[in-house]
Design an enzyme around this catalytic site. Sequence first.
Site, short mmCIF file in Angstrom:
data_model
loop_
_atom_site.label_atom_id
_atom_site.label_comp_id
_atom_site.label_asym_id
_atom_site.label_seq_id
_atom_site.Cartn_x
_atom_site.Cartn_y
_atom_site.Cartn_z
CD GLU A 100 17.25 11.41 42.37
OE1 GLU A 100 18.07 10.64 41.56
OE2 GLU A 100 16.89 10.76 43.19
CB CYS A 138 21.03 5.39 42.58
SG CYS A 138 20.52 3.77 41.68
CG HIS A 168 17.29 7.33 40.86
ND1 HIS A 168 18.25 8.26 40.71
CD2 HIS A 168 17.57 5.83 40.27
CE1 HIS A 168 19.37 7.59 40.29
NE2 HIS A 168 18.99 6.48 40.27
#
Length: 301
Positions: free
Chosen positions: A237, A142, A235
């Site tokens: 994750e 990001c 993102h």
Amino acid sequence: MPIVIPKSLPAHDILARENIFVMSHARATRQDIRPIEIAIVNLMPTKVDTETQLMRLLGNSPLQVNVTLVKTGSYTGTHTPLEHLDRFYKTFAEIRHRKFDGMIVTGAPVETLPFEEVAYWDELKEIMDYADKYITSTVFICWGAQAALYHYYGINKVALPEKLFGVYRVRSLDENEPLLRGMNDIMHIPMSRHTAVDEDAVAACKEIKVLAAGDQCGLSIAKSKDNKKFFFTGHSEYDRFTLRSEYLRDREKGLPIKPPVHYFIDGDIDRVNMKWRSTATLLFNNWLNYVYQVTPYDING
């Protein structure tokens, strides 16, 4: 194989309950195996959440992974208890003499600031120079990806008319790319940002290859052609309810925030289809496998 983290780290018990193979340092040292060394430069304010999310993905591979958590020495945030930072994190100054197989640089909630106005920008530049020289491969996430593209290639970010917020369809642009091995042609990735990279400047840079993009979210995954740097603008994750937490946080602050798109099931904020889980797992597994394959057995050699 397990991820090796301190037993007292909050992520340890969380991951163990999820049946992710975690191992203490004491047990790991008795195994006759060369573990892969990964440094996580955690710039997020919610450090415990972020470290757990990344360790969940790093721990879901066939490799033994040693993780070193890194914080900036030039700036200390206020969202994470100092006790946690002092106990589990190293400053860059404390680890810069070491070599790692891989590094992950997270995002940070500073994307509307010019890079040079970020409190730890000078230190982050040192970290990126260090990574370029001593790390086999680094993942930038990001804002971390935006910062790296700016630092290495002079590619700036551009402001979006409104926040890009939700889970977006992304298409693979190279089915033979090792990082995308095993993935579907269409993937899903959470996004949460007010800015984007200058895609015209990326296209003009001969050192960068775009691997995945979306009609609504633009460039999603890219890399340097030498595989030393991977840029994730989203993102992957994130946990199931991370976007929900961000939405409720901003709404409670009275900020102009819309519900994340393509996220809640039938508008119910308590129901989320986590359709990006397999993408995240493969992204980090494929990256770890690449790093493991190309790094010499003697990391200090």
